[in-house]
Design a protein around this motif. Structure first.
Motif, PDB file in Angstrom:
ATOM      1  N   CYS A   1     -14.914   2.397   3.581  1.00 48.87           N
ATOM      2  CA  CYS A   1     -14.620   3.812   3.318  1.00 48.87           C
ATOM      3  C   CYS A   1     -15.760   4.469   2.544  1.00 48.87           C
ATOM      4  O   CYS A   1     -16.167   5.597   2.843  1.00 48.87           O
ATOM      5  N   ALA A   2     -16.300   3.769   1.549  1.00 53.48           N
ATOM      6  CA  ALA A   2     -17.398   4.314   0.737  1.00 53.48           C
ATOM      7  C   ALA A   2     -18.640   4.572   1.596  1.00 53.48           C
ATOM      8  O   ALA A   2     -19.364   5.560   1.376  1.00 53.48           O
TER       9      ALA A   2
ATOM     10  N   GLN B   1     -18.046   7.786   3.457  1.00 50.04           N
ATOM     11  CA  GLN B   1     -18.139   8.938   2.555  1.00 50.04           C
ATOM     12  C   GLN B   1     -19.600   9.277   2.267  1.00 50.04           C
ATOM     13  O   GLN B   1     -19.986  10.455   2.262  1.00 50.04           O
TER      14      GLN B   1
ATOM     15  N   ASP C   1      -7.315   4.327   6.279  1.00 49.37           N
ATOM     16  CA  ASP C   1      -8.049   3.915   5.086  1.00 49.37           C
ATOM     17  C   ASP C   1      -9.340   4.695   4.882  1.00 49.37           C
ATOM     18  O   ASP C   1     -10.158   4.318   4.043  1.00 49.37           O
TER      19      ASP C   1
ATOM     20  N   SER D   1     -10.502   0.360   9.733  1.00 48.24           N
ATOM     21  CA  SER D   1     -10.250  -0.157   8.392  1.00 48.24           C
ATOM     22  C   SER D   1     -11.025  -1.433   8.106  1.00 48.24           C
ATOM     23  O   SER D   1     -11.399  -1.700   6.957  1.00 48.24           O
TER      24      SER D   1
ATOM     25  N   GLN E   1      -5.978   9.875  -0.518  1.00 46.54           N
ATOM     26  CA  GLN E   1      -5.435   8.694   0.142  1.00 46.54           C
ATOM     27  C   GLN E   1      -4.469   9.150   1.228  1.00 46.54           C
ATOM     28  O   GLN E   1      -3.400   9.691   0.921  1.00 46.54           O
TER      29      GLN E   1
ATOM     30  N   ASN F   1       0.798  -1.232   0.000  1.00 48.16           N
ATOM     31  CA  ASN F   1       0.000   0.000   0.000  1.00 48.16           C
ATOM     32  C   ASN F   1       0.825   1.273   0.000  1.00 48.16           C
ATOM     33  O   ASN F   1       0.389   2.300  -0.525  1.00 48.16           O
TER      34      ASN F   1
ATOM     35  N   GLU G   1      -9.015  -6.301   1.504  1.00 47.92           N
ATOM     36  CA  GLU G   1      -8.813  -4.932   1.026  1.00 47.92           C
ATOM     37  C   GLU G   1     -10.063  -4.376   0.348  1.00 47.92           C
ATOM     38  O   GLU G   1     -10.364  -3.181   0.461  1.00 47.92           O
ATOM     39  N   GLU G   2     -10.795  -5.225  -0.352  1.00 50.96           N
ATOM     40  CA  GLU G   2     -12.030  -4.757  -0.988  1.00 50.96           C
ATOM     41  C   GLU G   2     -13.058  -4.363   0.070  1.00 50.96           C
ATOM     42  O   GLU G   2     -13.798  -3.386  -0.091  1.00 50.96           O
TER      43      GLU G   2
ATOM     44  N   THR H   1     -12.313  -3.128   2.942  1.00 54.04           N
ATOM     45  CA  THR H   1     -11.848  -1.828   3.447  1.00 54.04           C
ATOM     46  C   THR H   1     -12.316  -0.695   2.545  1.00 54.04           C
ATOM     47  O   THR H   1     -12.752   0.361   3.031  1.00 54.04           O
ATOM     48  N   ARG H   2     -12.271  -0.898   1.243  1.00 54.51           N
ATOM     49  CA  ARG H   2     -12.745   0.135   0.311  1.00 54.51           C
ATOM     50  C   ARG H   2     -14.253   0.349   0.449  1.00 54.51           C
ATOM     51  O   ARG H   2     -14.733   1.479   0.370  1.00 54.51           O
ATOM     52  N   ARG H   3     -14.984  -0.734   0.670  1.00 54.64           N
ATOM     53  CA  ARG H   3     -16.435  -0.601   0.857  1.00 54.64           C
ATOM     54  C   ARG H   3     -16.754   0.152   2.144  1.00 54.64           C
ATOM     55  O   ARG H   3     -17.669   0.973   2.182  1.00 54.64           O
TER      56      ARG H   3
END
Length: 394
Positions: free
Chosen positions: A298-299, A302, A213, A243, A220, A88, A291-292, A294-296
Motif C-alpha cells: 500500500c505504501a 501511495q 487494502d 493486497s 481504511q 481486520n 499483513e506487514e 500488505t502495508r508495504r
C-alpha cells in the motif's frame, strides 16, 4: 461454409474491446524498439512476498497436491480468510457456509451473476465501471442499469430515485469501493444506506472489494459486511491480487450471504475443481503471515500516486489525489477534450510514449477522462510526466 464469431449468441452482445486499440499501438511501438511507459492496464508489477513463493514451491513438490482439489476451496484456506475478516473488520464468517474460494475475483463475479441473474433481471451499478460489471450482467441475460457516479452521494441519490420511481425493482446491486476506474471511496454510512435500501426492497448486493487494502493518507476502506444485517442481503468479493501482489495466482473469495454462496458453490461444482492446491496452501501463508507485506505494498502505491500527481501538476495537468485504489482518474485537459478519450490516449502514446486507458472503455460516462495505473516505479513515472509535460507544452 465458414461461420463468423458474430453469429454466436453471446459473443455478438459484446462490443469490440476499446482497450485493444491502445494495446495494439503499444505492441507496435515496442516492436519498433520505442520505450513505452505502460500506465494503462492495472497489472501489479511487484513481486509476490518470498514466503508465499517458497510455500508454493514446497507444496508443489508434494505429489498429494497434484490431484483435483475442492471446487469451493480447501477448509484451511476458508478458515484463514474468515479469521482475517474477524481480525481486520470484526466480521464473523462461517467458513463452511459463508465463504468460498474462486479462481480470481472475475471468476467469482461472472459465475455469481450466472447463478443469480435471470433474463431481464435489473442489475444496478455505477457508470463508469470496470467492464465485467456491465458485460457480465449482459452475458448472464440480465439488464445492466448503469447510474452515473460523479461522486458517491450522487450515485446514492440516483439509486433512491430509481427505487421510488421504477416499476421494476433491481434484482441486484453491483458496487465496488474503492472504485475502478474513478477511485471513488466511501465510508460505512454509505454502505449502511445501501444495505437499508436493499433490505427494504428485496435486492441482493455484490460488493467487489478488489482494493480492500489500498487506502491512502490514513483512509481504511470499510467492508460492507461490517454493516449490521448486511449478510442478509450482501456478499463481498475479496481478491489476493492487489493486497499481496498475487495477480497471476488467481485466488479470490466470495463471502457473506449464505444463499448466494450456496448458489455460487453449486454452479462452480459443475464448472471447475478449484484452484491448484499448492496455490491454495501458499495463500493460507499469505493470509496468516503477510499483513506487514500488505502495508508495504500500500505504501508503494501511495508514493507512486504522489509522484504521479506532482508530476502531472508540474506538467500543467491539474488532477486530484485519490484516497484509494491503484489508479488515478484524470479529466482530459480542456483543449483536448473535444477529441475524446480514445483519440487523446492515442496521442499520448504517439507523442509522449505513455500508455493510459481511455475513459470510454469503462462506459459512456467515462468519456472525458483517462485512467492511469500505478504500475511503474517512481523513476519511470517521473519520466512519463516529463514526457507528458513536453507534449502538452508543444
Amino acid at each position: 461454409m465458414e461461420s463468423s464469431s458474430e453469429e454466436f449468441y453471446r459473443i455478438q452482445k459484446l462490443p469490440p474491446y476499446v482497450f485493444a486499440v491502445i494495446n495494439e499501438m503499444r505492441a507496435k511501438a515496442r516492436a519498433a524498439q520505442i520505450d513505452v511507459i505502460d500506465l494503462g492496464m492495472g497489472n501489479p508489477d511487484g513481486a509476490t512476498p518470498r514466503v508465499i513463493v517458497n510455500k508454493l514451491v514446497e507444496a508443489a513438490r508434494n505429489a498429494r497436491n497434484h490431484r483435483y482439489s475442492q471446487s469451493r476451496g480447501i477448509p484451511k484456506l476458508r478458515e484463514a480468510i474468515a479469521k482475517r475478516y474477524l481480525t481486520n473488520y470484526g466480521v464473523d464468517l462461517d467458513p463452511d457456509q459463508e465463504a468460498i474460494v474462486a479462481i480470481g475475483a472475475k471468476d467469482a463475479l461472472a459465475h455469481l451473476l450466472f447463478a443469480t441473474v435471470g433474463p431481464g433481471d435489473a442489475v444496478v451499478s455505477p457508470n463508469p465501471a470496470y467492464p465485467i460489471h456491465q458485460y457480465g450482467v449482459i452475458m448472464a441475460e440480465g439488464h445492466a442499469c448503469m447510474l452515473p457516479m460523479p461522486d458517491a452521494n450522487t450515485f446514492l441519490n440516483r439509486l433512491e430515485d430509481l427505487y421510488r420511481n421504477s416499476s421494476q425493482k433491481p434484482k441486484l446491486l453491483l458496487i465496488s469501493f474503492p472504485h475502478n476506474p474513478t477511485t471513488t471511496c466511501v465510508d460505512l454510512d454509505f454502505f449502511r444506506e445501501v444495505v437499508r435500501l436493499a433490505r427494504e426492497h428485496g435486492t441482493m448486493i455484490i460488493h467487489d472489494f478488489a482494493y480492500a487494502d489500498l487506502g491512502f493518507d490514513g483512509y481504511q476502506p470499510p467492508s460492507i459486511l461490517q454493516v449490521e444485517g448486511a449478510k442478509e442481503v450482501a456478499v463481498e468479493i475479496f481478491s489476493m491480487s492487489k493486497s499481496y501482489n498475487m495477480a497471476g495466482w488467481r485466488v479470490g473469495f466470495c463471502l457473506g450471504n449464505r444463499k448466494m454462496i450456496a448458489a455460487l458453490a453449486r454452479i462452480k461444482s459443475y464448472l471447475d475443481y478449484g484452484v491448484f492446491q499448492p496455490i491454495q496452501i501458499a495463500s493460507i501463508i499469505a493470509l496468516r503471515e503477510c499483513e506487514e507485506d500488505t502495508r508495504r505494498i500500500c505504501a508503494v502505491y501511495q508514493k507512486r500516486r504522489d509522484v504521479l500527481v506532482t508530476g502531472l501538476k508540474r506538467a500543467g495537468w491539474p488532477v486530484e489525489k485519490p484516497r484509494g485504489s491503484m489508479f488515478l482518474w484524470a479529466p482530459i485537459p480542456e483543449r483536448f477534450r473535444g477529441a475524446g478519450s480514445l483519440e487523446f490516449s492515442k496521442l499520448l502514446l504517439e507523442k509522449a510514449q505513455v500508455a493510459v486507458s481511455p475513459g470510454i472503455g469503462f462506459g459512456p460516462l467515462g468519456e472525458g477522462f483517462v485512467r492511469f495505473a500505478l504500475v511503474e516505479n517512481d523513476q519511470r513515472i517521473r519520466q512519463a510526466t516529463r514526457a507528458i509535460g513536453a507534449f502538452l507544452q508543444a
